[in-house]
Design a protein around this motif. Structure first.
Motif, PDB file in Angstrom:
ATOM      1  N   UNK A 123      19.105 -62.461  20.442  1.00  0.00           N
ATOM      2  CA  UNK A 123      19.436 -63.459  19.437  1.00  0.00           C
ATOM      3  C   UNK A 123      18.770 -63.220  18.089  1.00  0.00           C
ATOM      4  N   UNK A 124      17.527 -62.784  18.106  1.00  0.00           N
ATOM      5  CA  UNK A 124      16.735 -62.675  16.883  1.00  0.00           C
ATOM      6  C   UNK A 124      15.934 -61.378  16.855  1.00  0.00           C
ATOM      7  N   UNK A 125      15.623 -60.921  15.641  1.00  0.00           N
ATOM      8  CA  UNK A 125      14.744 -59.772  15.465  1.00  0.00           C
ATOM      9  C   UNK A 125      13.603 -60.188  14.548  1.00  0.00           C
ATOM     10  N   UNK A 146      14.506 -54.735   4.596  1.00  0.00           N
ATOM     11  CA  UNK A 146      15.951 -54.828   4.850  1.00  0.00           C
ATOM     12  C   UNK A 146      16.463 -53.648   5.671  1.00  0.00           C
ATOM     13  N   UNK A 147      15.757 -52.530   5.636  1.00  0.00           N
ATOM     14  CA  UNK A 147      16.145 -51.385   6.458  1.00  0.00           C
ATOM     15  C   UNK A 147      16.175 -51.757   7.946  1.00  0.00           C
ATOM     16  N   UNK A 148      15.296 -52.682   8.346  1.00  0.00           N
ATOM     17  CA  UNK A 148      15.140 -53.017   9.760  1.00  0.00           C
ATOM     18  C   UNK A 148      16.004 -54.208  10.185  1.00  0.00           C
ATOM     19  N   UNK A 149      16.654 -54.832   9.232  1.00  0.00           N
ATOM     20  CA  UNK A 149      17.599 -55.923   9.465  1.00  0.00           C
ATOM     21  C   UNK A 149      16.996 -57.043  10.325  1.00  0.00           C
ATOM     22  N   UNK A 150      15.798 -57.497   9.958  1.00  0.00           N
ATOM     23  CA  UNK A 150      15.173 -58.561  10.746  1.00  0.00           C
ATOM     24  C   UNK A 150      15.737 -59.931  10.388  1.00  0.00           C
ATOM     25  N   UNK A 151      15.481 -60.899  11.236  1.00  0.00           N
ATOM     26  CA  UNK A 151      15.811 -62.291  10.939  1.00  0.00           C
ATOM     27  C   UNK A 151      14.591 -63.058  10.440  1.00  0.00           C
ATOM     28  N   UNK A 187      14.222 -50.718  19.678  1.00  0.00           N
ATOM     29  CA  UNK A 187      14.320 -49.264  19.561  1.00  0.00           C
ATOM     30  C   UNK A 187      15.176 -48.924  18.356  1.00  0.00           C
ATOM     31  N   UNK A 188      14.712 -48.002  17.543  1.00  0.00           N
ATOM     32  CA  UNK A 188      15.346 -47.739  16.263  1.00  0.00           C
ATOM     33  C   UNK A 188      16.321 -46.561  16.284  1.00  0.00           C
ATOM     34  N   UNK A 189      17.268 -46.600  15.318  1.00  0.00           N
ATOM     35  CA  UNK A 189      18.285 -45.549  15.197  1.00  0.00           C
ATOM     36  C   UNK A 189      18.405 -45.172  13.725  1.00  0.00           C
ATOM     37  N   UNK A 217      10.202 -50.579  16.407  1.00  0.00           N
ATOM     38  CA  UNK A 217       9.626 -51.348  15.305  1.00  0.00           C
ATOM     39  C   UNK A 217      10.238 -52.738  15.332  1.00  0.00           C
ATOM     40  N   UNK A 218       9.386 -53.762  15.397  1.00  0.00           N
ATOM     41  CA  UNK A 218       9.866 -55.136  15.483  1.00  0.00           C
ATOM     42  C   UNK A 218      10.118 -55.537  16.930  1.00  0.00           C
TER      43      UNK A 218
END
Length: 244
Positions: A123-125, A146-151, A187-189, A217-218
């Motif tokens: 649901x959330x990051x 913003x690169x990580x698109x968190x909430x 997990x990042x891409x 990350x996150x």
């Protein structure tokens, strides 16, 4: 344990476009109100994303009117050229089709339910200011969150980088109402390599995260108790769910 405050709330009205920072919003059962509520689909009816077309991050989407549970406000779309269109306008989509050489369609979900698909995992990051600062210092460049698109970005009282990776299974109470549970690290891409301003790829960041942070990350979190949140809300880390 009181660990800090909410310093930023970020939602993405259109999946894979750059989103908006808001001062307050509702946390729904599926995540932030309107997050990834509007999506673009390709010819195979798969989500059209930054992975397929990195320049999509240079489009910015935002809600310009009040939140409603009857229907979403119509997003405003700002193109890389600086032109502003309504979501319903076909002009920006046709231009995007030409740039991507794909046939595209649009889809909107209902405010009461956005399926997990558009959000991919949970649901959330959530990210923290301490980890972002540490990564910036390690990479040698200021790291745009913003690169990580968190909430949610947390402003921690104790600036311990990557402490959030020890929170798996624990709970976060936001203000007096909202409760979320940390599920797993994110997990990042390649998406984090895409500069949100230019759309250009900088692969060094992903290499850095992969080498030094096991490619995560996150933290992903699921909503346990919905409600209203605002920036500067206090947050508490809990080992167990509170008795309500």
């Amino acid at each position: 344990m009181h660990i800090g405050t909410i310093s930023e709330i970020m939602r993405h009205p259109v999946k894979s476009m750059t989103g908006e920072v808001v001062s307050e919003t509702m946390v729904m059962n599926y995540g932030l109100y309107g997050d990834r509520s509007h999506v673009i689909l390709d010819e195979k009816e798969s989500f059209f994303t930054i992975t397929q077309f990195p320049s999509l991050v240079c489009y910015q989407a935002s809600f310009r009117t009040s939140e409603s549970l009857d229907a979403y406000p119509e997003p405003s779309i700002v193109t890389p050229e600086g032109e502003t269109f309504k979501w319903s306008d076909v002009t920006w989509l046709k231009d995007l089709e030409e740039k991507a050489s794909k046939q595209l369609t649009k889809k909107v979900y209902h405010p009461e339910h956005v399926p997990i698909g558009p959000i991919e995992e949970e649901h959330l990051l959530v990210v923290t200011d301490a980890s972002l600062q540490a990564l910036s210092e390690s990479w040698g460049k200021q790291t745009d969150e913003r690169r990580f698109r968190p909430n949610l970005k947390l402003n921690l009282l104790e600036k311990i980088p990557f402490i959030e990776q020890t929170w798996e299974g624990k709970y976060l109470r936001i203000g007096e109402e909202v409760l979320i549970q940390f599920v797993k690290p994110c997990e990042r891409c390649m998406i984090i390599t895409v500069d949100p301003e230019s759309g250009e790829k900088q692969p060094g960041l992903l290499k850095k995260v992969a080498k030094e942070h096991k490619n995560v990350f996150g933290m992903y979190a699921r909503v346990i108790r919905p409600g209203q949140i605002s920036t500067s809300d206090q947050v508490w880390l809990l080992d167990k769910i509170e008795v309500i």
